[in-house]
Design a protein around this motif. Structure first.
Motif, PDB file in Angstrom:
ATOM      1  N   LEU A 179       0.871  -1.175   0.000  1.00 30.05           N
ATOM      2  CA  LEU A 179       0.000   0.000   0.000  1.00 30.05           C
ATOM      3  C   LEU A 179       0.911   1.228   0.000  1.00 30.05           C
ATOM      4  O   LEU A 179       1.595   1.501   0.977  1.00 30.05           O
ATOM      5  CB  LEU A 179      -0.904  -0.018   1.232  1.00 30.05           C
ATOM      6  N   ILE A 180       0.921   1.949  -1.123  1.00 28.82           N
ATOM      7  CA  ILE A 180       1.901   3.001  -1.358  1.00 28.82           C
ATOM      8  C   ILE A 180       1.201   4.348  -1.478  1.00 28.82           C
ATOM      9  O   ILE A 180       0.138   4.453  -2.080  1.00 28.82           O
ATOM     10  CB  ILE A 180       2.687   2.723  -2.661  1.00 28.82           C
ATOM     11  N   GLY A 181       1.818   5.386  -0.918  1.00 26.74           N
ATOM     12  CA  GLY A 181       1.248   6.721  -1.068  1.00 26.74           C
ATOM     13  C   GLY A 181       2.039   7.757  -0.296  1.00 26.74           C
ATOM     14  O   GLY A 181       2.741   7.431   0.668  1.00 26.74           O
ATOM     15  N   LEU A 182       1.928   9.016  -0.700  1.00 27.00           N
ATOM     16  CA  LEU A 182       2.559  10.112   0.016  1.00 27.00           C
ATOM     17  C   LEU A 182       1.876  10.315   1.362  1.00 27.00           C
ATOM     18  O   LEU A 182       0.801   9.757   1.621  1.00 27.00           O
ATOM     19  CB  LEU A 182       2.454  11.411  -0.806  1.00 27.00           C
ATOM     20  N   ASN A 183       2.475  11.114   2.233  1.00 31.09           N
ATOM     21  CA  ASN A 183       1.821  11.472   3.482  1.00 31.09           C
ATOM     22  C   ASN A 183       0.478  12.132   3.178  1.00 31.09           C
ATOM     23  O   ASN A 183       0.395  13.033   2.339  1.00 31.09           O
ATOM     24  CB  ASN A 183       2.689  12.443   4.296  1.00 31.09           C
ATOM     25  N   GLY A 184      -0.566  11.662   3.846  1.00 29.49           N
ATOM     26  CA  GLY A 184      -1.892  12.228   3.619  1.00 29.49           C
ATOM     27  C   GLY A 184      -2.653  11.601   2.471  1.00 29.49           C
ATOM     28  O   GLY A 184      -3.776  12.025   2.164  1.00 29.49           O
ATOM     29  N   ALA A 185      -2.073  10.578   1.831  1.00 24.85           N
ATOM     30  CA  ALA A 185      -2.741   9.943   0.692  1.00 24.85           C
ATOM     31  C   ALA A 185      -3.928   9.088   1.118  1.00 24.85           C
ATOM     32  O   ALA A 185      -4.831   8.822   0.323  1.00 24.85           O
ATOM     33  CB  ALA A 185      -1.743   9.084  -0.089  1.00 24.85           C
ATOM     34  N   GLY A 186      -3.915   8.626   2.394  1.00 24.38           N
ATOM     35  CA  GLY A 186      -5.013   7.800   2.889  1.00 24.38           C
ATOM     36  C   GLY A 186      -4.606   6.411   3.318  1.00 24.38           C
ATOM     37  O   GLY A 186      -5.461   5.570   3.614  1.00 24.38           O
ATOM     38  N   LYS A 187      -3.299   6.139   3.402  1.00 22.30           N
ATOM     39  CA  LYS A 187      -2.838   4.793   3.762  1.00 22.30           C
ATOM     40  C   LYS A 187      -3.281   4.398   5.175  1.00 22.30           C
ATOM     41  O   LYS A 187      -3.864   3.332   5.378  1.00 22.30           O
ATOM     42  CB  LYS A 187      -1.306   4.700   3.665  1.00 22.30           C
TER      43      LYS A 187
ATOM     44  N   VAL B  94      -0.919  -1.218  -4.480  1.00 19.78           N
ATOM     45  CA  VAL B  94      -2.072  -0.317  -4.541  1.00 19.78           C
ATOM     46  C   VAL B  94      -1.522   1.080  -4.274  1.00 19.78           C
ATOM     47  O   VAL B  94      -1.014   1.349  -3.186  1.00 19.78           O
ATOM     48  CB  VAL B  94      -3.146  -0.685  -3.495  1.00 19.78           C
ATOM     49  N   LEU B  95      -1.592   1.957  -5.272  1.00 16.67           N
ATOM     50  CA  LEU B  95      -1.052   3.308  -5.152  1.00 16.67           C
ATOM     51  C   LEU B  95      -2.182   4.281  -4.845  1.00 16.67           C
ATOM     52  O   LEU B  95      -3.116   4.429  -5.643  1.00 16.67           O
ATOM     53  CB  LEU B  95      -0.351   3.728  -6.448  1.00 16.67           C
ATOM     54  N   LEU B  96      -2.114   4.906  -3.667  1.00 19.05           N
ATOM     55  CA  LEU B  96      -3.131   5.860  -3.241  1.00 19.05           C
ATOM     56  C   LEU B  96      -2.659   7.289  -3.450  1.00 19.05           C
ATOM     57  O   LEU B  96      -1.482   7.599  -3.247  1.00 19.05           O
ATOM     58  CB  LEU B  96      -3.463   5.669  -1.756  1.00 19.05           C
ATOM     59  N   ALA B  97      -3.593   8.148  -3.816  1.00 21.24           N
ATOM     60  CA  ALA B  97      -3.326   9.583  -3.917  1.00 21.24           C
ATOM     61  C   ALA B  97      -4.636  10.315  -3.687  1.00 21.24           C
ATOM     62  O   ALA B  97      -5.661   9.970  -4.302  1.00 21.24           O
ATOM     63  CB  ALA B  97      -2.736   9.952  -5.272  1.00 21.24           C
ATOM     64  N   ASN B  98      -4.633  11.263  -2.760  1.00 22.22           N
ATOM     65  CA  ASN B  98      -5.828  12.058  -2.456  1.00 22.22           C
ATOM     66  C   ASN B  98      -7.042  11.193  -2.125  1.00 22.22           C
ATOM     67  O   ASN B  98      -8.176  11.508  -2.496  1.00 22.22           O
ATOM     68  CB  ASN B  98      -6.168  12.982  -3.636  1.00 22.22           C
ATOM     69  N   GLY B  99      -6.790  10.088  -1.405  1.00 25.07           N
ATOM     70  CA  GLY B  99      -7.880   9.232  -0.956  1.00 25.07           C
ATOM     71  C   GLY B  99      -8.470   8.331  -2.019  1.00 25.07           C
ATOM     72  O   GLY B  99      -9.505   7.696  -1.782  1.00 25.07           O
ATOM     73  N   LYS B 100      -7.825   8.251  -3.169  1.00 24.85           N
ATOM     74  CA  LYS B 100      -8.317   7.403  -4.251  1.00 24.85           C
ATOM     75  C   LYS B 100      -7.233   6.421  -4.692  1.00 24.85           C
ATOM     76  O   LYS B 100      -6.046   6.691  -4.528  1.00 24.85           O
ATOM     77  CB  LYS B 100      -8.749   8.247  -5.453  1.00 24.85           C
ATOM     78  N   VAL B 101      -7.655   5.286  -5.235  1.00 21.50           N
ATOM     79  CA  VAL B 101      -6.698   4.344  -5.813  1.00 21.50           C
ATOM     80  C   VAL B 101      -6.266   4.904  -7.165  1.00 21.50           C
ATOM     81  O   VAL B 101      -7.057   4.956  -8.113  1.00 21.50           O
ATOM     82  CB  VAL B 101      -7.312   2.944  -5.976  1.00 21.50           C
TER      83      VAL B 101
END
Length: 245
Positions: free
Chosen positions: A33-41, A204-211
Motif C-alpha cells: 500500500l503506497i502513497g505520500l503522506n496524507g494519501a489515505g494509507k 495499490v497506489l493511493l493519492a488524495n484518498g483514491k486508488v
C-alpha cells in the motif's frame, strides 16, 4: 480470496478521506500500500482493522463481513502498527500470554512459535523486561513477535521498518515470505519503495484518498507508460501528475 475492500468511503469526520477505494489481497500474496503522506494509507488500514466505521462500502475477510460480524472478522487478522503500543505494567512474557488469551490460541503451540520468534529477534533473554527497558526498535520487535505468533489469515504491517536495525529488517522480510508460503495474505504500507519493489507481488497506489493505480510492477509500468523504470520513479511520476491536476 482473503481481504476484499469494495467502494470504501470513509474518514475521521463528515468529510470523507477515502473516496471509493477498492482493492483485494489474495491468500499467499504480499500487497504494498503506497502513497505520500496524507494519501489515505493509515485511514485505509484503520478501516480494515475495524478502528473506523466506513461511511459506505464493504470490507470482507474470507467472506466474513467486518460490519456484520466484527468478532469473527478480527479473529482472522494480525496487525503490526507503525508506532509500537505496549502496556507499561506488563512484561514481555505477559504480553505473549495476553496475546495467547486474546486469540484463544493453544498454549503450548503458541509458546513454541513465540520462542522461535523471540530468538530470531534476540529477545529470548528479555522475557521479564518491562517496556520501559526497551528501545523503540525492541518495542517494534515485540509487536512483530506478538503478531506473527498468531496463525492469522491476514497480516497487516504499517511502516514496519522504522526503528529496526538492518538484521531485523532482513529477518522480518524472511518471516513474511514464510507467512506467504503458508497462505497468509499480507498488506504492507511502506515508504521504502525499493524494498517494496523487491518483495511485493502487487501494489495499490493511493493519492488524495483514491486508488491511483494498482497491479504488478509490470502492469504499473504499462499504465504509466514507463517501461523498465523502478517503482519509485513510477510513483513519483504519478504523484506529481496528481498534484498538477
Amino acid at each position: 480470496m482473503a481481504l476484499e475492500v469494495k467502494k470504501l468511503v470513509g474518514g475521521y469526520s463528515r468529510i470523507p478521506v477515502l473516496k471509493d477505494v477498492s482493492f483485494q489481497v489474495k491468500a499467499g500474496e504480499l500487497v504494498g500500500l503506497i502513497g505520500l503522506n496524507g494519501a489515505g494509507k493509515s485511514t485505509t488500514i484503520n478501516h480494515v482493522i475495524g478502528l473506523l466505521q466506513p461511511f459506505s462500502g464493504e470490507i470482507t475477510l474470507n467472506g466474513v463481513n467486518l460490519q456484520k460480524d466484527p468478532v469473527d472478522y478480527k479473529k482472522q487478522l494480525a496487525y503490526v502498527p507503525e508506532t509500537p503500543i505496549l502496556y507499561d505494567e506488563l512484561t514481555l512474557r505477559e504480553h505473549i500470554e495476553l496475546t495467547i488469551k486474546a486469540y484463544e490460541l493453544k498454549y503450548d503451540d503458541a509458546w513454541k512459535r513465540a520462542h522461535k520468534l523471540l530468538k530470531i529477534f534476540r529477545l529470548d533473554n528479555k522475557l521479564d523486561w518491562f517496556p520501559a527497558n526497551f528501545s523503540k526498535g525492541m518495542k517494534q520487535k515485540v509487536m512483530i513477535c506478538c503478531a506473527l505468533m498468531i496463525d492469522a489469515k491476514l497480516l497487516i504491517v504499517d511502516e514496519p521498518f522504522y526503528g529496526l536495525d538492518p538484521l531485523a529488517v532482513h529477518d522480518l522480510l524472511e518471516l513474511i515470505e514464510e507467512k506467504k508460503k503458508a497462505g497468509t495474505a499480507v498488506l504492507m504500507s511502506t515508504h521504502v519503495l525499493d524494498t517494496a519493489q523487491r518483495y511485493c507481488d502487487r501494489f495499490v497506489l493511493l493519492a488524495n484518498g483514491k486508488v491511483r493505480a494498482h497491479g504488478t510492477l509490470d502492469e504499473l509500468r504499462q499504465k504509466a507508460d514507463r517501461p523498465g523504470e523502478s517503482l519509485d520513479d513510477i510513483y513519483l511520476s504519478l504523484a506529481r501528475n496528481d498534484q498538477n491536476e
